[in-house]
Design a protein around this motif. Structure first.
Motif, PDB file in Angstrom:
ATOM      1  N   ARG A 195      13.807  87.359 -42.433  1.00 28.21           N
ATOM      2  CA  ARG A 195      14.074  88.291 -43.424  1.00 28.21           C
ATOM      3  C   ARG A 195      15.206  88.858 -42.975  1.00 28.21           C
ATOM      4  N   LEU A 196      16.135  89.243 -44.063  1.00 29.00           N
ATOM      5  CA  LEU A 196      17.158  89.887 -43.599  1.00 29.00           C
ATOM      6  C   LEU A 196      17.201  91.400 -43.459  1.00 29.00           C
ATOM      7  N   GLY A 197      16.599  92.015 -44.310  1.00 30.72           N
ATOM      8  CA  GLY A 197      16.463  93.605 -44.326  1.00 30.72           C
ATOM      9  C   GLY A 197      17.779  93.944 -44.366  1.00 30.72           C
ATOM     10  N   PHE A 201      24.738  89.913 -43.350  1.00 32.73           N
ATOM     11  CA  PHE A 201      24.666  88.511 -43.813  1.00 32.73           C
ATOM     12  C   PHE A 201      26.041  87.979 -44.432  1.00 32.73           C
ATOM     13  N   GLY A 202      25.767  86.536 -44.798  1.00 36.58           N
ATOM     14  CA  GLY A 202      26.861  85.891 -45.357  1.00 36.58           C
ATOM     15  C   GLY A 202      26.430  85.402 -46.619  1.00 36.58           C
ATOM     16  N   LEU A 203      27.140  85.265 -47.889  1.00 39.37           N
ATOM     17  CA  LEU A 203      26.830  84.700 -49.073  1.00 39.37           C
ATOM     18  C   LEU A 203      28.108  83.536 -49.328  1.00 39.37           C
ATOM     19  N   TYR A 204      27.617  82.413 -49.573  1.00 36.45           N
ATOM     20  CA  TYR A 204      28.625  81.335 -49.936  1.00 36.45           C
ATOM     21  C   TYR A 204      28.689  81.135 -51.243  1.00 36.45           C
ATOM     22  N   CYS A 211      21.695  84.676 -42.431  1.00 39.43           N
ATOM     23  CA  CYS A 211      22.190  86.036 -41.618  1.00 39.43           C
ATOM     24  C   CYS A 211      23.447  85.546 -40.784  1.00 39.43           C
ATOM     25  N   TYR A 212      24.026  86.607 -40.168  1.00 41.72           N
ATOM     26  CA  TYR A 212      25.223  86.687 -39.607  1.00 41.72           C
ATOM     27  C   TYR A 212      25.387  85.460 -38.497  1.00 41.72           C
ATOM     28  N   ARG A 213      24.311  85.737 -37.608  1.00 43.03           N
ATOM     29  CA  ARG A 213      23.955  84.816 -36.545  1.00 43.03           C
ATOM     30  C   ARG A 213      23.980  83.424 -36.869  1.00 43.03           C
ATOM     31  N   ALA A 222      32.964  78.852 -39.949  1.00 41.92           N
ATOM     32  CA  ALA A 222      31.752  79.675 -40.402  1.00 41.92           C
ATOM     33  C   ALA A 222      32.120  80.253 -41.881  1.00 41.92           C
ATOM     34  N   GLN A 223      33.169  80.719 -42.031  1.00 42.89           N
ATOM     35  CA  GLN A 223      33.548  81.337 -43.218  1.00 42.89           C
ATOM     36  C   GLN A 223      33.571  80.418 -44.747  1.00 42.89           C
TER      37      GLN A 223
END
Length: 238
Positions: A195-197, A201-204, A211-213, A222-223
């Motif tokens: 869970r991100l909580g 985070f990243g959205l494609y 999550c960022y990790r 990554a991007q």
């Protein structure tokens, strides 16, 4: 043939001239002006063409090919090798305004018929003599103008299609960048399912949320590379 009082058979003479021609074409270790002067007045016409071409005296080279050797096809090939319209225009002027004899209208029309599309019609019109029969001049110029107009229209169509494609890509990019997502307490990373909580985070563009990790595991990609589907969005929105 005799050289120095000794007779040389045709095969040997042809071999000598072939080697001379290769030397004149490939070597930079001779004085071109001296060679031009030495060849002047001889029957070594192909060799004279080669040296004149090397020093940029294309008018003389074309004159030899056209009127001395009477090899009009080779003269046209010579112009092709130059890669500019100046050679064709020089040849055209020679055919229409020869130093001796009547204008060679037939050869001029054939030249324009085969290469005219690449020439500037205004330059050609300036080169045409006042005495050239109008039917020949009209048909030739009309064909050139039609071909030029067709090329221009085709270029405009291609340019328009390219512009429409660019706008379509730009629109897709704007829509992708304007997408948003509603975060809830149950939202989880699509890779590790944690869970991100309040995590970063990243959205494609395809809606994948990570999550960022997990996103940074892709390193330099990554991007723009989705870690779930492998889609490379840098190519999609280029």
């Amino acid at each position: 043939k005799e050289v120095g009082g000794e007779e040389i058979d045709p095969e040997t003479l042809a071999n000598i001239r072939s080697r001379l021609q290769s030397f004149l074409e490939d070597s930079d270790y001779y004085n071109t002006q001296t060679v031009v002067s030495a060849l002047k007045g001889t029957a070594l016409w192909p060799e004279q063409v080669t040296v004149n071409k090397k020093i940029g005296n294309h008018k003389e080279a074309l004159h030899i090919l056209t009127f001395t050797m009477k090899n009009r096809e080779r003269a046209v090939s010579y112009c092709e090798e130059l890669g500019t319209q100046e050679g064709y225009l020089t040849l055209l002027d020679m055919l229409l305004n020869p130093e001796e004899g009547p204008p060679l209208y037939g050869d001029a029309v054939r030249l324009l018929g085969s290469r005219g599309a690449a020439l500037n019609p205004l330059r050609v019109l300036e080169a045409l003599s006042d005495t050239m029969p109008m039917p020949l001049a009209y048909e030739t110029l009309a064909r050139m103008l039609r071909e030029r107009a067709h090329r221009k229209r085709s270029g405009q169509i291609v340019k328009g299609l390219a512009r429409a494609h660019e706008l379509s890509i730009a629109q897709d990019r704007v829509l992708a960048l304007s997408e948003h997502i509603e975060m809830t307490a149950d939202r989880a990373c699509r890779v590790c399912h944690v869970r991100l909580g309040t995590k970063v985070f990243g959205l494609y563009p395809n809606g994948v949320l990570v999550c960022y990790r997990c996103m940074m595991r892709n390193g330099k990609d990554a991007q723009h590379v989705c870690p779930v589907t492998g889609t490379d969005f840098s190519k999609t929105f280029m």
